[in-house]
Design a protein around this motif. Structure first.
Motif, mmCIF file in Angstrom:
data_model
loop_
_atom_site.group_PDB
_atom_site.id
_atom_site.type_symbol
_atom_site.label_atom_id
_atom_site.label_comp_id
_atom_site.label_asym_id
_atom_site.label_seq_id
_atom_site.Cartn_x
_atom_site.Cartn_y
_atom_site.Cartn_z
ATOM 1 N N UNK A 181 0.812 -1.276 -0.104
ATOM 2 C CA UNK A 181 0.217 -0.143 0.218
ATOM 3 C C UNK A 181 0.927 1.069 0.099
ATOM 4 N N UNK A 182 1.955 1.287 0.947
ATOM 5 C CA UNK A 182 2.789 2.401 0.989
ATOM 6 C C UNK A 182 3.464 2.663 -0.314
ATOM 7 N N UNK A 183 3.858 1.513 -0.745
ATOM 8 C CA UNK A 183 4.733 1.563 -2.279
ATOM 9 C C UNK A 183 3.954 2.209 -3.308
ATOM 10 N N UNK A 184 2.668 1.964 -3.285
ATOM 11 C CA UNK A 184 1.442 2.345 -4.509
ATOM 12 C C UNK A 184 1.097 3.900 -4.273
ATOM 13 N N UNK A 185 1.768 4.523 -3.230
ATOM 14 C CA UNK A 185 1.474 5.996 -3.005
ATOM 15 C C UNK A 185 2.330 6.755 -3.547
ATOM 16 N N UNK A 186 2.292 8.183 -3.963
ATOM 17 C CA UNK A 186 3.226 9.183 -4.559
ATOM 18 C C UNK A 186 4.157 9.463 -3.492
ATOM 19 N N UNK A 188 4.640 12.339 -2.006
ATOM 20 C CA UNK A 188 4.247 13.143 -0.973
ATOM 21 C C UNK A 188 3.096 12.379 -0.189
ATOM 22 N N UNK A 189 2.511 11.697 -0.717
ATOM 23 C CA UNK A 189 1.338 10.907 0.148
ATOM 24 C C UNK A 189 2.195 9.777 1.168
ATOM 25 N N UNK A 190 3.404 9.297 0.688
ATOM 26 C CA UNK A 190 4.025 8.638 1.407
ATOM 27 C C UNK A 190 4.612 9.357 2.799
ATOM 28 N N UNK A 191 5.297 10.416 2.425
ATOM 29 C CA UNK A 191 5.593 11.385 3.448
ATOM 30 C C UNK A 191 4.544 11.598 4.440
ATOM 31 N N UNK A 192 3.270 11.695 4.119
ATOM 32 C CA UNK A 192 2.127 11.999 4.874
ATOM 33 C C UNK A 192 1.881 10.860 6.038
#
Length: 492
Positions: A181-186, A188-192
């Motif tokens: 799930x984390x890997x599929x985020x952008x 900036x989204x991962x940083x969030x």
């Protein structure tokens, strides 16, 4: 990113990962610490809904979360509610009021517009409360739904809020779920994302520790808590039907509920599931209604099509046989409408216009109208041969039912409701939540044949369920890491 007092968002790797329960528990923890907190879910897709005091409609999960906060629910806690009426379409409810029916493609484009009222509602909550606990929907990693997202990371980015991600270990694959799930985020989204929560763990935590270390090393994100599996938890399901029941008594009333294709507010039956003297059985497609004392036809989002479905299953003939043998039948909301002589939809409110013959057990007829009835109600209920008792509930229906008399079984401040048929064997009412008050539940179960009722206090059971989750979070989550400014309140 450091979390602030303003908001925290709970997202999940899948549906039913535990977002609703975790959000409710966090709301109760903060409320118990004296922090003024409110729940929020930008977009909810569910047929279980609640009515706010001012006549708006929201998802039941947010109503329960509001209860966890010790506050009255409002439409701003769930500004968009989608109520499916077909496999590809839903009624779109914005800030408590039905806006339109849209298919999936049409709504996908409309999400650009609906972000406006979503942010307006969120802003109003931020003005009033110290912090807001936000629940996501489904998974943030659904690639096909990322464009114009208003429910997960699209909202989080717009609102600039920190996120935690919860996964259900009981289903297996928890590390793949979280890492993937984390890997599929952008970026900036991962940083969030500020951390993970693992839900429904059974066993020795030592056997999990190597996996936790691997996950933190690979992602750079902390595991904020490993939550144990809570057996027998009483907390309303957001949408899926919960079939767990309380420990049975020696003598039980047999109750059957046919599951319609668009069954709505099946949380009506939670008090019966938790009643030790009731054996509640949900009857699915292709199944026979078992021998029962009471059959209850539930509410539905699509009453005429579900009436046709009921007949296609042969349940109408099984209900008729049940009545010939002396059994009782009850209908709630759409089920009440089906028990009458006819249901007419001249304007195509729920699909193709037309009229359907009802089951004919009540001398009522219903016409579906554009204006939906949304209200909390209270009054008295009088079952055959019994004294009036207090009753409360809520109404959510598009139908106007004719034939209701002044001596109706339910007497409300704004008029009579419901009807008896077949010399008292059949009972219909619009009231959702009618079993939640002990006096009304006792009266209906007595009518159905149960004597010496031992009805539990459902409000107390729900409170105990919320407290169980909050106690678990205080014991197994690093809450001080989420809210360092309130760290002194989270001393373990």
């Amino acid at each position: 990113m450091q979390p602030t007092t303003r908001a925290l968002m709970v997202q999940g790797t899948t549906s039913d990962a535990g977002k609703s329960v975790l959000a409710a528990g966090l709301c109760r923890v903060l409320a118990r610490k004296g922090i003024h907190v409110a729940p929020f879910k930008s977009q909810n897709m569910a047929l279980n809904s609640a009515v706010t005091r001012d006549g708006g409609e929201i998802g039941r999960a947010q109503a329960v979360q509001a209860q966890a906060c010790g506050i009255e629910p409002t439409v701003h806690m769930n500004p968009v509610l989608l109520k499916p009426n077909t496999d590809i379409g839903a009624q779109v409810i914005v800030q408590g009021k039905a806006l339109a029916d849209m298919d999936a493609v049409g709504y996908h484009g409309y999400k650009k517009v609906v972000m406006g009222p979503i942010m307006e509602s969120f802003g109003l909550l931020q003005q009033e409360f110290e912090t807001v606990i936000i629940e996501g929907a489904g998974s943030p990693a659904e690639i096909n739904l990322r464009e114009n997202d208003v429910a997960n990371m699209g909202f989080a980015e717009n609102a600039d809020v920190p996120v935690i991600i919860v996964a259900d270990i009981d289903r297996g694959g928890v590390f793949a779920h979280l890492y993937g799930t984390l890997a599929l985020l952008s970026q900036s989204e991962q940083d969030r994302v500020i951390g993970f929560v693992i839900n429904r763990f059974r066993g020795d935590i030592k056997l999990l520790e190597s996996g936790l270390d691997w996950l933190e090393q690979k992602t750079g994100k902390p595991v904020l808590g490993v939550l144990p599996y809570l057996h027998g938890l009483m907390l309303e399901a957001e949408d899926a039907i919960d079939v767990q029941q309380s420990a049975p008594a020696e003598h039980q009333l047999q109750v059957a509920v046919p599951v319609l294709t668009r069954v709505s507010n099946h949380t009506d039956f939670d008090p019966l599931r938790m009643h030790p003297q009731v054996n509640l059985r949900f009857v699915g497609k292709g199944q026979q209604i078992p021998p029962s004392d009471l059959i209850i036809i539930p509410g539905t989002k699509s009453v005429r099509s579900d009436l046709a479905f009921l007949k296609s299953q042969g349940w109408d003939t099984q209900i008729a046989r049940h009545l010939r043998l002396g059994g009782k039948v009850m209908g709630i909301c759409g089920g009440y409408q089906m028990l009458g002589e006819s249901i007419s939809d001249p304007n195509g409110i729920e699909g193709e216009s037309g009229i359907s013959a009802g089951l004919g057990y009540l001398q009522t007829s219903t016409v579906l109208a554009p204006e939906k009835q949304l209200k909390q109600v209270s009054g008295t209920l009088t079952m055959p041969g019994q004294q009036p008792v207090a009753v409360r509930g809520y109404e959510i229906h598009a139908g106007v039912t004719e034939g209701v008399k002044e001596d109706a079984p339910v007497r409300l401040a704004d008029g009579p409701d419901g009807q008896f048929g077949l010399d008292g064997q059949v009972f219909g009412t619009y009231l959702h939540g009618i079993f939640e008050q002990q006096s009304a539940c006792d009266a209906i179960l007595n009518w159905a044949g149960l004597t010496a009722t031992q009805t539990p206090d459902f409000d107390q059971l729900r409170e105990q369920g919320i407290d169980r989750v909050a106690d678990m979070l205080e014991a197994h989550m690093d809450l001080a890491r989420l809210w360092p400014q309130w760290a002194d309140r989270f001393q373990r």
